[in-house]
Design an enzyme around this catalytic site. Structure first.
Site, short mmCIF file in Angstrom:
data_model
loop_
_atom_site.label_atom_id
_atom_site.label_comp_id
_atom_site.label_asym_id
_atom_site.label_seq_id
_atom_site.Cartn_x
_atom_site.Cartn_y
_atom_site.Cartn_z
N ARG B 46 0.83 -1.21 0.00
CA ARG B 46 0.00 0.00 0.00
C ARG B 46 0.86 1.25 0.00
O ARG B 46 0.51 2.26 -0.61
CB ARG B 46 -0.97 0.00 1.19
CG ARG B 46 -2.06 1.05 1.10
CD ARG B 46 -3.14 0.85 2.15
NE ARG B 46 -4.12 -0.12 1.76
CZ ARG B 46 -5.30 0.18 1.21
NH1 ARG B 46 -5.63 1.43 0.97
NH2 ARG B 46 -6.15 -0.77 0.88
N HIS B 49 2.02 1.70 -3.50
CA HIS B 49 0.87 2.21 -4.26
C HIS B 49 0.73 3.72 -4.10
O HIS B 49 0.42 4.43 -5.05
CB HIS B 49 -0.39 1.49 -3.76
CG HIS B 49 -1.65 1.92 -4.41
ND1 HIS B 49 -2.61 2.64 -3.74
CD2 HIS B 49 -2.12 1.75 -5.66
CE1 HIS B 49 -3.63 2.89 -4.56
NE2 HIS B 49 -3.35 2.36 -5.73
#
Lengths: 220, 220
Positions: B46, B49
């Site tokens: 994450r 990302h």
């Protein structure tokens, strides 16, 4: 409550203004800013400051009219429109020349229904709610490639033109493509809106906010 | 106002859930996550990302107890304390297991006076106002190295220990050093607080917020 500072254990610079001065000097000593338009040098420096990466310079593509167009828009009181609350949160209000509005419409109650009806993201649908504020605004994308694509499609459909587009959506799906589409907008369609882009996957809210903070005023 | 979507001109993925799936798959195909603790894999994904950079993995240093400690704290209702409003703004409230408080005290009216009296930054002074909330909290630094240094000095002086420290301050002056000091805290002082660090200059509010969003729940 009686507050006392902790005992100093580490050696580090604690003067905020000196930290800025030293940071900007380090960036100017290390980063290759030769390809950046002269009047956008401080924008590039502030963006590098925000991400800690001097090699950001190589991915910056800045329209020659970006700084003059964005700054005069802000000095005329133009609003800032953005795709992400983090970007809005990162704009230093004290730097804004006219206490300009900073708006993110992602939580507008119309957004979920529009996104559903149009089979697109909420970030993109929210951009359609910018229409009445777009003319001469400074817009910034720090998150969603779909939002930038959506604005480009609105412009091709005849939407009012903003004064400047900060295009730094981030990520692995559509980010690089959306930013290339922004670069290609004028050559492909004749719609020449000054822009700033970080090519590739890199981007994000801090880059968008730092660009806005640098555009807000000349003073570092 | 009748709203219609613009004509589709570009080919791009518009389904938000599919964008997440494709993004995470791309990251897992490209990033070398071998050095990341098994239970922190989704945290690393994450964070990558959020910044669009798969090479972030090589700068991640994650304490083996980080995920279990932070997650159980949040599931027990612990607050999140952070040095920057952008970090607070980036926390997805719907992911928080107990509608946990997310606090940034930078604009507390006590802060300017303390910073002045203590000759430090406002970001650092604000950390002293965390004291009554520190015990078992999840704390996150996405901006100021001085704030992280200040917390480490408070801990060495006997302040209550948080459950986890997300250490991703960014920049050129003190950032790398403050994060190394966090890594060295337990070996040097015996104060063993689980942490996550992005070594070097890189960091920022998006990295801190994305780490918090991943820690908030196991589900991607």
């Amino acid at each position: 409550m009686t507050l006392a500072p902790p005992a100093r254990h580490y050696e580090y610079e604690t003067r905020g203004s000196q930290i800025y001065v030293d940071s900007f000097a380090t960036i100017r000593a290390e980063a290759d800013l030769a390809a950046v338009p002269v009047d956008a040098e401080k924008v590039a420096v502030r963006m590098i400051h925000a991400c800690g990466q001097t090699d950001l310079a190589r991915d910056l593509v800045i329209h020659p009219g970006l700084v003059s167009s964005a700054r005069s828009a802000l000095e005329s009181g133009a609003p800032i429109l953005t795709d992400a609350h983090m970007v809005a949160s990162g704009v230093t209000r004290a730097r804004l020349p006219r206490d300009n509005d900073v708006r993110c419409l992602l939580r507008d109650p119309l957004v979920p229904g529009l996104a559903e009806a149009w089979s697109t993201t909420r970030s993109a649908a929210a951009v359609s709610l910018w229409t009445d504020h777009l003319d001469g605004a400074v817009v910034a994308f720090g998150n969603a490639p779909t939002a930038l694509f959506h604005l480009l499609e609105m412009l091709r459909d005849g939407a009012p033109r903003p004064a400047a587009i900060i295009g730094t959506p981030v990520g692995f799906i559509g980010a690089a493509e959306s930013k290339q589409a922004l670069i290609d907008l004028a050559p492909e369609s004749g719609i020449d809106v000054p822009y700033l882009v970080v090519t590739g996957r890199r981007g994000g809210s801090a880059m968008a906010a730092s660009a806005l903070n640098a555009l807000a005023q000349e003073r570092e």
